[in-house]
Design a protein around this motif. Sequence first.
Motif, PDB file in Angstrom:
ATOM      1  N   LEU A 121       0.821  -1.220   0.000  1.00 44.47           N
ATOM      2  CA  LEU A 121       0.000   0.000   0.000  1.00 44.47           C
ATOM      3  C   LEU A 121       0.849   1.263   0.000  1.00 44.47           C
ATOM      4  O   LEU A 121       0.372   2.330  -0.365  1.00 44.47           O
ATOM      5  CB  LEU A 121      -0.917   0.020   1.232  1.00 44.47           C
ATOM      6  N   SER A 122       2.106   1.159   0.400  1.00 44.97           N
ATOM      7  CA  SER A 122       2.962   2.349   0.450  1.00 44.97           C
ATOM      8  C   SER A 122       3.887   2.457  -0.752  1.00 44.97           C
ATOM      9  O   SER A 122       4.694   3.375  -0.839  1.00 44.97           O
ATOM     10  CB  SER A 122       3.805   2.335   1.745  1.00 44.97           C
ATOM     11  N   GLU A 123       3.761   1.482  -1.700  1.00 47.25           N
ATOM     12  CA  GLU A 123       4.610   1.543  -2.900  1.00 47.25           C
ATOM     13  C   GLU A 123       4.155   2.675  -3.808  1.00 47.25           C
ATOM     14  O   GLU A 123       2.965   2.951  -3.926  1.00 47.25           O
ATOM     15  CB  GLU A 123       4.548   0.208  -3.658  1.00 47.25           C
ATOM     16  N   PRO A 124       5.093   3.352  -4.502  1.00 42.69           N
ATOM     17  CA  PRO A 124       4.737   4.497  -5.359  1.00 42.69           C
ATOM     18  C   PRO A 124       3.744   4.163  -6.450  1.00 42.69           C
ATOM     19  O   PRO A 124       2.940   4.986  -6.834  1.00 42.69           O
ATOM     20  CB  PRO A 124       6.087   4.911  -5.975  1.00 42.69           C
ATOM     21  N   ASP A 125       3.758   2.917  -6.985  1.00 43.07           N
ATOM     22  CA  ASP A 125       2.852   2.568  -8.086  1.00 43.07           C
ATOM     23  C   ASP A 125       1.586   1.892  -7.592  1.00 43.07           C
ATOM     24  O   ASP A 125       0.875   1.259  -8.347  1.00 43.07           O
ATOM     25  CB  ASP A 125       3.557   1.644  -9.094  1.00 43.07           C
ATOM     26  N   SER A 126       1.336   2.029  -6.276  1.00 36.72           N
ATOM     27  CA  SER A 126       0.151   1.397  -5.722  1.00 36.72           C
ATOM     28  C   SER A 126      -1.109   1.900  -6.406  1.00 36.72           C
ATOM     29  O   SER A 126      -1.252   3.068  -6.705  1.00 36.72           O
ATOM     30  CB  SER A 126       0.054   1.693  -4.213  1.00 36.72           C
ATOM     31  N   GLY A 127      -2.049   0.980  -6.624  1.00 40.41           N
ATOM     32  CA  GLY A 127      -3.319   1.363  -7.241  1.00 40.41           C
ATOM     33  C   GLY A 127      -4.063   2.407  -6.437  1.00 40.41           C
ATOM     34  O   GLY A 127      -4.890   3.142  -6.954  1.00 40.41           O
ATOM     35  N   THR A 128      -3.783   2.507  -5.114  1.00 38.61           N
ATOM     36  CA  THR A 128      -4.482   3.472  -4.287  1.00 38.61           C
ATOM     37  C   THR A 128      -3.861   4.852  -4.389  1.00 38.61           C
ATOM     38  O   THR A 128      -4.377   5.802  -3.842  1.00 38.61           O
ATOM     39  CB  THR A 128      -4.450   3.030  -2.813  1.00 38.61           C
ATOM     40  N   GLU A 129      -2.739   4.989  -5.095  1.00 34.54           N
ATOM     41  CA  GLU A 129      -2.095   6.288  -5.216  1.00 34.54           C
ATOM     42  C   GLU A 129      -2.545   7.023  -6.465  1.00 34.54           C
ATOM     43  O   GLU A 129      -1.929   7.971  -6.900  1.00 34.54           O
ATOM     44  CB  GLU A 129      -0.562   6.117  -5.254  1.00 34.54           C
ATOM     45  N   ALA A 130      -3.619   6.536  -7.091  1.00 35.25           N
ATOM     46  CA  ALA A 130      -4.122   7.191  -8.295  1.00 35.25           C
ATOM     47  C   ALA A 130      -4.651   8.568  -7.954  1.00 35.25           C
ATOM     48  O   ALA A 130      -4.756   8.941  -6.790  1.00 35.25           O
ATOM     49  CB  ALA A 130      -5.233   6.339  -8.916  1.00 35.25           C
ATOM     50  N   SER A 131      -4.964   9.365  -8.980  1.00 35.61           N
ATOM     51  CA  SER A 131      -5.463  10.710  -8.752  1.00 35.61           C
ATOM     52  C   SER A 131      -6.698  10.668  -7.869  1.00 35.61           C
ATOM     53  O   SER A 131      -7.388   9.656  -7.783  1.00 35.61           O
ATOM     54  CB  SER A 131      -5.799  11.366 -10.091  1.00 35.61           C
ATOM     55  N   ALA A 132      -6.990  11.778  -7.214  1.00 39.28           N
ATOM     56  CA  ALA A 132      -7.995  11.829  -6.159  1.00 39.28           C
ATOM     57  C   ALA A 132      -9.330  11.212  -6.558  1.00 39.28           C
ATOM     58  O   ALA A 132      -9.990  10.601  -5.744  1.00 39.28           O
ATOM     59  CB  ALA A 132      -8.195  13.262  -5.717  1.00 39.28           C
ATOM     60  N   ARG A 153     -11.913   3.425  -2.653  1.00 44.02           N
ATOM     61  CA  ARG A 153     -10.476   3.638  -2.426  1.00 44.02           C
ATOM     62  C   ARG A 153     -10.105   3.374  -0.968  1.00 44.02           C
ATOM     63  O   ARG A 153      -9.061   2.789  -0.675  1.00 44.02           O
ATOM     64  CB  ARG A 153     -10.087   5.072  -2.805  1.00 44.02           C
ATOM     65  N   LYS A 154     -10.975   3.792  -0.065  1.00 42.44           N
ATOM     66  CA  LYS A 154     -10.701   3.579   1.358  1.00 42.44           C
ATOM     67  C   LYS A 154     -10.740   2.097   1.700  1.00 42.44           C
ATOM     68  O   LYS A 154      -9.863   1.577   2.399  1.00 42.44           O
ATOM     69  CB  LYS A 154     -11.727   4.356   2.194  1.00 42.44           C
ATOM     70  N   LEU A 155     -11.758   1.391   1.198  1.00 39.83           N
ATOM     71  CA  LEU A 155     -11.900  -0.036   1.510  1.00 39.83           C
ATOM     72  C   LEU A 155     -10.812  -0.875   0.850  1.00 39.83           C
ATOM     73  O   LEU A 155     -10.488  -1.959   1.342  1.00 39.83           O
ATOM     74  CB  LEU A 155     -13.277  -0.529   1.073  1.00 39.83           C
ATOM     75  N   ALA A 156     -10.254  -0.391  -0.258  1.00 37.70           N
ATOM     76  CA  ALA A 156      -9.181  -1.130  -0.935  1.00 37.70           C
ATOM     77  C   ALA A 156      -7.950  -1.229  -0.047  1.00 37.70           C
ATOM     78  O   ALA A 156      -7.131  -2.138  -0.206  1.00 37.70           O
ATOM     79  CB  ALA A 156      -8.832  -0.448  -2.253  1.00 37.70           C
ATOM     80  N   ILE A 179     -12.283  -2.546  -5.904  1.00 36.55           N
ATOM     81  CA  ILE A 179     -11.685  -2.758  -4.573  1.00 36.55           C
ATOM     82  C   ILE A 179     -10.440  -3.624  -4.712  1.00 36.55           C
ATOM     83  O   ILE A 179      -9.399  -3.360  -4.107  1.00 36.55           O
ATOM     84  CB  ILE A 179     -12.705  -3.405  -3.614  1.00 36.55           C
ATOM     85  N   HIS A 180     -10.537  -4.656  -5.544  1.00 33.70           N
ATOM     86  CA  HIS A 180      -9.396  -5.552  -5.770  1.00 33.70           C
ATOM     87  C   HIS A 180      -8.249  -4.829  -6.483  1.00 33.70           C
ATOM     88  O   HIS A 180      -7.093  -4.895  -6.047  1.00 33.70           O
ATOM     89  CB  HIS A 180      -9.852  -6.753  -6.592  1.00 33.70           C
ATOM     90  N   LEU A 181      -8.573  -4.114  -7.557  1.00 35.33           N
ATOM     91  CA  LEU A 181      -7.533  -3.483  -8.388  1.00 35.33           C
ATOM     92  C   LEU A 181      -6.819  -2.345  -7.680  1.00 35.33           C
ATOM     93  O   LEU A 181      -5.670  -2.036  -8.006  1.00 35.33           O
ATOM     94  CB  LEU A 181      -8.157  -2.968  -9.695  1.00 35.33           C
ATOM     95  N   GLN A 182      -7.472  -1.714  -6.715  1.00 29.73           N
ATOM     96  CA  GLN A 182      -6.845  -0.599  -6.005  1.00 29.73           C
ATOM     97  C   GLN A 182      -6.176  -1.039  -4.711  1.00 29.73           C
ATOM     98  O   GLN A 182      -5.629  -0.206  -3.989  1.00 29.73           O
ATOM     99  CB  GLN A 182      -7.886   0.488  -5.721  1.00 29.73           C
ATOM    100  N   GLU A 303     -20.466  -2.621   5.072  1.00 33.64           N
ATOM    101  CA  GLU A 303     -21.436  -2.651   3.976  1.00 33.64           C
ATOM    102  C   GLU A 303     -21.216  -1.466   3.051  1.00 33.64           C
ATOM    103  O   GLU A 303     -20.976  -0.349   3.493  1.00 33.64           O
ATOM    104  CB  GLU A 303     -22.875  -2.630   4.503  1.00 33.64           C
ATOM    105  N   LEU A 304     -21.296  -1.741   1.760  1.00 35.36           N
ATOM    106  CA  LEU A 304     -21.120  -0.709   0.738  1.00 35.36           C
ATOM    107  C   LEU A 304     -22.331  -0.758  -0.176  1.00 35.36           C
ATOM    108  O   LEU A 304     -22.623  -1.783  -0.773  1.00 35.36           O
ATOM    109  CB  LEU A 304     -19.838  -0.983  -0.055  1.00 35.36           C
ATOM    110  N   SER A 305     -23.042   0.359  -0.270  1.00 36.28           N
ATOM    111  CA  SER A 305     -24.261   0.400  -1.074  1.00 36.28           C
ATOM    112  C   SER A 305     -23.985   1.029  -2.435  1.00 36.28           C
ATOM    113  O   SER A 305     -23.378   2.103  -2.516  1.00 36.28           O
ATOM    114  CB  SER A 305     -25.334   1.205  -0.334  1.00 36.28           C
TER     115      SER A 305
END
Length: 462
Positions: A121-132, A153-156, A179-182, A303-305
Amino acid sequence: MTTHTALIVDDEPDIRDLLEITLTRMGINTLTAPDVTSARKLLGEHRPQLCLTDMNLPDGNGIELVQWIQQHSPNTPVAVITAYGNMDTAIESLKAGAFDFVSKPVELPRLRELVNSALKLSEPDSGTEASADEPGLLLGNSAEIKRLRTQVRKLARSQAPVFISGESGSGKELVARMIHLQGPRRDKPFIAVNCGAIPSELMESEFFGHKKGSFTGAVDNKDGLFRSADGGTLFLDEVADLPLAMQVKLLRAIQEKAVRPVGDTKEVAVDIRLLSATHKDLPGLVQNGEFRQDLFYRINVIELSVPALRDRPDDISLLANHILQRIAREYECEPAALTPDAIDRLKDHDFPGNVRELENILERAFTLCDADLIGPEDLHIGNGPAPSGLSGAGSTGTPATEHEPLTLPEGEIDLENYLESIERQAIEKALAATRWNKTAAAKRLGISFRALRYRLKKLGME
């Protein structure tokens, strides 16, 4: 090579030493703290890439520390160390925002897996580091879809089981994929399964695998869905359709993080992120005794609606154009565009089938429109005319004067394949009669050239 730093928070020196030795051997720098106060101070000074905390601490507990980190250092994943078998505490920590949990006595292979996942999650190319607000698979500019993307993004960043609720066709599987990809498992498999599509007698084998010869027809060893998803994400769609007997076995597999293939005496450890979904009222099914409460408690940690399409009409134009571009690429045709009146007609539609219904409407309109513009009359929704031509159910596509009486074969038939064969015969006759001039054949069939191209591609006749 980046050197990572981890903070270990535990008041027992022996546990701190064990964790410190394990992480140091993994090439990770360590900081240690015996209580919450010291941990907060070190978190403020060093910004570590991971925090491992015990649940019971002299001046507080691990959940309080998780909540503090969520507020002051939300990019630092936290894993909580819980007492053996205390699933209530583990689930509470996940709800508070913990990345994951590990039970005492700490199993070192499990700890290493957890640490490696957290550090991704802290790697520079992490899927969660995408634009806002990178849309990814979840297209739209409405407040509802932007809120959904933020939640995804938060749940990822967590390993907590997520229950995705929403109407049929609203895009629950797309949400699970995002969720998986990020998340840190993005390089591992994403396995999606429709629980309602598996015959009950094959369900245990499908989920957990089997050994060769364990039952009639088991001619080879089979891994099953859990082991196929090992290291990645398992998405159980329409989880409400699981029979009660299978719910018990699924609950055990989730709790033990292990499965026993049919015909085997040993359990096999599995490491999966569990996501599930249904369009049914799962709490209502629990109340009626049709779904186990303990399993619901485990899969519904968060839960995510997913919003219905009718609740975000401003996204319809963007979604429709994206779908039309995809259809044009898929069938190698020139793209078509919607007229403003057609977009207004779509926005006024209720869409009980959500995005899936929008796709079906546009695919039909794409084939039937004569020019490169799709008007409201091509959509066949609301007060529009009924569909005609090849897309009409059961139509052979031939002009009315050329219709011949249909004779159904004896016994049961596969209606879809039967109609497809009639359609294929009609197209072949029209092409033969026009010496394979597609423009003339389309005219003979009473459809547009685009519709003929689409049908040839779909039926594999090109």
